[in-house]
Design a protein around this motif. Structure first.
Motif, PDB file in Angstrom:
ATOM      1  N   ALA A  11       0.818  -1.213   0.000  1.00  6.45           N
ATOM      2  CA  ALA A  11       0.000   0.000   0.000  1.00  6.45           C
ATOM      3  C   ALA A  11       0.850   1.262   0.000  1.00  6.45           C
ATOM      4  O   ALA A  11       0.441   2.295   0.516  1.00  6.45           O
ATOM      5  CB  ALA A  11      -0.934  -0.003   1.215  1.00  6.45           C
ATOM      6  N   GLY A  12       2.035   1.184  -0.608  1.00  7.41           N
ATOM      7  CA  GLY A  12       2.887   2.350  -0.736  1.00  7.41           C
ATOM      8  C   GLY A  12       2.460   3.213  -1.901  1.00  7.41           C
ATOM      9  O   GLY A  12       1.298   3.174  -2.345  1.00  7.41           O
ATOM     10  N   SER A  13       3.387   3.991  -2.434  1.00  2.35           N
ATOM     11  CA  SER A  13       3.039   4.939  -3.488  1.00  2.35           C
ATOM     12  C   SER A  13       2.536   4.246  -4.748  1.00  2.35           C
ATOM     13  O   SER A  13       1.523   4.643  -5.331  1.00  2.35           O
ATOM     14  CB  SER A  13       4.241   5.830  -3.810  1.00  2.35           C
ATOM     15  N   MET A  14       3.219   3.180  -5.192  1.00  2.00           N
ATOM     16  CA  MET A  14       2.817   2.529  -6.438  1.00  2.00           C
ATOM     17  C   MET A  14       1.533   1.726  -6.252  1.00  2.00           C
ATOM     18  O   MET A  14       0.642   1.761  -7.109  1.00  2.00           O
ATOM     19  CB  MET A  14       3.941   1.628  -6.944  1.00  2.00           C
ATOM     20  N   GLY A  15       1.425   0.997  -5.145  1.00  4.63           N
ATOM     21  CA  GLY A  15       0.198   0.255  -4.895  1.00  4.63           C
ATOM     22  C   GLY A  15      -0.992   1.183  -4.775  1.00  4.63           C
ATOM     23  O   GLY A  15      -2.084   0.895  -5.287  1.00  4.63           O
ATOM     24  N   SER A  16      -0.797   2.324  -4.107  1.00  4.28           N
ATOM     25  CA  SER A  16      -1.883   3.301  -3.954  1.00  4.28           C
ATOM     26  C   SER A  16      -2.249   3.925  -5.296  1.00  4.28           C
ATOM     27  O   SER A  16      -3.429   4.170  -5.577  1.00  4.28           O
ATOM     28  CB  SER A  16      -1.470   4.393  -2.965  1.00  4.28           C
ATOM     29  N   LEU A  17      -1.242   4.186  -6.137  1.00  6.56           N
ATOM     30  CA  LEU A  17      -1.516   4.740  -7.464  1.00  6.56           C
ATOM     31  C   LEU A  17      -2.391   3.800  -8.274  1.00  6.56           C
ATOM     32  O   LEU A  17      -3.411   4.217  -8.845  1.00  6.56           O
ATOM     33  CB  LEU A  17      -0.208   5.011  -8.211  1.00  6.56           C
ATOM     34  N   PHE A  18      -2.026   2.518  -8.322  1.00  5.94           N
ATOM     35  CA  PHE A  18      -2.813   1.570  -9.114  1.00  5.94           C
ATOM     36  C   PHE A  18      -4.188   1.341  -8.490  1.00  5.94           C
ATOM     37  O   PHE A  18      -5.161   1.110  -9.221  1.00  5.94           O
ATOM     38  CB  PHE A  18      -2.056   0.256  -9.290  1.00  5.94           C
ATOM     39  N   ALA A  19      -4.295   1.425  -7.182  1.00  4.17           N
ATOM     40  CA  ALA A  19      -5.614   1.311  -6.547  1.00  4.17           C
ATOM     41  C   ALA A  19      -6.509   2.445  -7.026  1.00  4.17           C
ATOM     42  O   ALA A  19      -7.687   2.228  -7.347  1.00  4.17           O
ATOM     43  CB  ALA A  19      -5.478   1.330  -5.036  1.00  4.17           C
ATOM     44  N   CYS A  20      -5.957   3.649  -7.099  1.00  4.98           N
ATOM     45  CA  CYS A  20      -6.738   4.802  -7.574  1.00  4.98           C
ATOM     46  C   CYS A  20      -7.107   4.639  -9.047  1.00  4.98           C
ATOM     47  O   CYS A  20      -8.231   4.973  -9.456  1.00  4.98           O
ATOM     48  CB  CYS A  20      -5.952   6.089  -7.375  1.00  4.98           C
ATOM     49  N   LEU A  21      -6.190   4.129  -9.843  1.00  7.07           N
ATOM     50  CA  LEU A  21      -6.456   3.955 -11.272  1.00  7.07           C
ATOM     51  C   LEU A  21      -7.538   2.898 -11.502  1.00  7.07           C
ATOM     52  O   LEU A  21      -8.421   3.073 -12.353  1.00  7.07           O
ATOM     53  CB  LEU A  21      -5.165   3.575 -12.009  1.00  7.07           C
ATOM     54  N   PHE A  22      -7.479   1.806 -10.756  1.00  6.01           N
ATOM     55  CA  PHE A  22      -8.532   0.786 -10.859  1.00  6.01           C
ATOM     56  C   PHE A  22      -9.872   1.367 -10.413  1.00  6.01           C
ATOM     57  O   PHE A  22     -10.906   1.153 -11.056  1.00  6.01           O
ATOM     58  CB  PHE A  22      -8.184  -0.439 -10.003  1.00  6.01           C
ATOM     59  N   ASP A  23      -9.847   2.087  -9.299  1.00  3.72           N
ATOM     60  CA  ASP A  23     -11.083   2.674  -8.781  1.00  3.72           C
ATOM     61  C   ASP A  23     -11.685   3.642  -9.787  1.00  3.72           C
ATOM     62  O   ASP A  23     -12.914   3.625 -10.028  1.00  3.72           O
ATOM     63  CB  ASP A  23     -10.795   3.386  -7.456  1.00  3.72           C
ATOM     64  N   LYS A  24     -10.868   4.483 -10.380  1.00  2.86           N
ATOM     65  CA  LYS A  24     -11.347   5.454 -11.363  1.00  2.86           C
ATOM     66  C   LYS A  24     -11.992   4.764 -12.560  1.00  2.86           C
ATOM     67  O   LYS A  24     -12.965   5.264 -13.136  1.00  2.86           O
ATOM     68  CB  LYS A  24     -10.190   6.340 -11.827  1.00  2.86           C
ATOM     69  N   ALA A  25     -11.457   3.584 -12.927  1.00  5.57           N
ATOM     70  CA  ALA A  25     -11.982   2.845 -14.079  1.00  5.57           C
ATOM     71  C   ALA A  25     -13.190   1.989 -13.712  1.00  5.57           C
ATOM     72  O   ALA A  25     -13.748   1.303 -14.582  1.00  5.57           O
ATOM     73  CB  ALA A  25     -10.884   1.964 -14.674  1.00  5.57           C
ATOM     74  N   GLY A  26     -13.609   2.001 -12.443  1.00  5.16           N
ATOM     75  CA  GLY A  26     -14.762   1.204 -12.030  1.00  5.16           C
ATOM     76  C   GLY A  26     -14.442  -0.261 -11.837  1.00  5.16           C
ATOM     77  O   GLY A  26     -15.347  -1.104 -11.867  1.00  5.16           O
ATOM     78  N   ILE A  27     -13.177  -0.582 -11.626  1.00  2.00           N
ATOM     79  CA  ILE A  27     -12.749  -1.968 -11.409  1.00  2.00           C
ATOM     80  C   ILE A  27     -12.592  -2.197  -9.910  1.00  2.00           C
ATOM     81  O   ILE A  27     -11.904  -1.433  -9.225  1.00  2.00           O
ATOM     82  CB  ILE A  27     -11.417  -2.243 -12.134  1.00  2.00           C
ATOM     83  N   ARG A  28     -13.234  -3.216  -9.405  1.00  4.13           N
ATOM     84  CA  ARG A  28     -13.173  -3.492  -7.967  1.00  4.13           C
ATOM     85  C   ARG A  28     -11.744  -3.798  -7.535  1.00  4.13           C
ATOM     86  O   ARG A  28     -11.037  -4.570  -8.190  1.00  4.13           O
ATOM     87  CB  ARG A  28     -14.072  -4.663  -7.612  1.00  4.13           C
ATOM     88  N   CYS A  29     -11.325  -3.201  -6.438  1.00 11.75           N
ATOM     89  CA  CYS A  29      -9.983  -3.467  -5.929  1.00 11.75           C
ATOM     90  C   CYS A  29      -9.970  -3.255  -4.421  1.00 11.75           C
ATOM     91  O   CYS A  29     -10.807  -2.537  -3.870  1.00 11.75           O
ATOM     92  CB  CYS A  29      -8.939  -2.587  -6.610  1.00 11.75           C
ATOM     93  N   SER A  30      -8.998  -3.888  -3.773  1.00 10.44           N
ATOM     94  CA  SER A  30      -8.799  -3.750  -2.328  1.00 10.44           C
ATOM     95  C   SER A  30      -7.316  -3.715  -2.048  1.00 10.44           C
ATOM     96  O   SER A  30      -6.533  -4.435  -2.674  1.00 10.44           O
ATOM     97  CB  SER A  30      -9.421  -4.929  -1.562  1.00 10.44           C
TER      98      SER A  30
END
Length: 304
Positions: A11-30
């Protein structure tokens, strides 16, 4: 809403970035957090992403492995030295034949994972996205890059890769992912250790002077190692590629610099130390890389 649910370990910078990108695209992520993490008392984490001069808010689910089972799709964004142990901790909750995408710096851990867990569908990724986390849960996307994903012997992108193509990032599938990983490794070896040693952002490496000269010298040695290691294509035009990455991510603090500033262990063992060990095994003298490794060791914790 897509049916796939991506879990992100790291959940660092890169993990958080991809979490935001998935969320923005409407893809479920945790985001998967360690047991005992105090923020596990919450079910979501609010992340503020700053990109392209704009700020967006994202509410991302958080869970531990036990509360996320079964995990069918896993993106691993941990540090290289934490990757194998982190994946081992998730084994009880990973579904049979789970898809696992490894997106960490350096080389060496890929072979360990494939050999230790042959039942998993393991893929590797390489990204030149630039991101670092500021105070709290604020993530700055410091530079847009390209993310390549692939698997040994897998020529055609699997269906799940459509998720990656839906996010706000340049993502592509590569049949020759090993060459891609080696090239990213080579670029990281030329950038990350120098920025960590001199406490500078990437852009400083392009300024005329001693740092720029050192980048060129490192690249010349790295290219010789790559050729001898059978990765000639991966090191063609290496210096020019390094300078392109420096320009695109000029405002970025490399992951190794972030670790040094935070007094955390670094990935030096999977970058420069791995490179020097490879050079020694091939009988190649690399004085610039060895000197850099020696200079960094007081400020880092070599692993590997």
């Amino acid at each position: 809403m897509r049916s796939r649910h991506w879990h992100i370990l790291g959940a660092g910078s890169m993990g958080s970035l991809f979490a935001c990108l998935f969320d923005k695209a409407g893809i479920r992520c945790s985001l998967l957090l360690r047991d005992g993490d105090p923020t596990l008392t919450q079910t979501t984490r609010r992340i503020q992403l700053q990109a392209d001069g704009l700020t967006s808010e994202h509410s991302v689910r958080v869970a531990s492995g036990a509360h996320a089972a079964p995990i069918d799709y896993l993106l691993v964004c941990t540090k290289a030295y934490d990757l194998v142990d982190g994946l081992a901790g998730l084994q009880p909750w990973l579904a049979p034949n789970a898809v696992v995408v490894l997106l960490a710096n350096g080389l060496g851990y890929q072979q360990t994972v494939a050999a230790r867990w042959p039942q998993l569908a393991v893929f590797s990724g390489s990204t030149t996205e630039g991101a670092f986390r500021e105070a709290g849960q604020r993530v700055l996307r410091a530079g847009r890059g390209t993310t390549w994903v692939g698997g040994r012997g897998v020529q055609k992108a699997p269906d799940w890769f459509s998720d990656w193509q839906a996010i706000d990032a340049r993502c592509g599938w590569r049949q020759d992912i090993d060459a891609v990983l080696w090239r990213k490794f080579a670029i990281n070896c030329a950038i990350n250790p120098l920025t960590a040693l001199h406490r500078c952002r990437n852009g400083a490496l392009a300024e005329p002077g001693a740092l720029a000269d050192e980048v060129r010298a490192l690249c010349l040695e790295i290219a010789v190692i790559g050729q001898a290691a059978g990765q000639g294509e991966a090191v063609v035009g290496l210096y020019e590629s390094v300078m392109e990455v420096v320009a695109v991510t000029a405002n970025n603090r490399s992951s190794m610099l972030q670790d040094v500033l935070a007094k955390r262990p670094t990935e030096i063992g999977f970058l420069t130390a791995f490179l020097v060990d490879t050079a020694d095994a091939l009988g190649i003298d690399v004085p610039h890389n060895k000197a850099l490794l020696c200079a960094l060791q007081p400020a880092t914790h070599p692993v590997g």
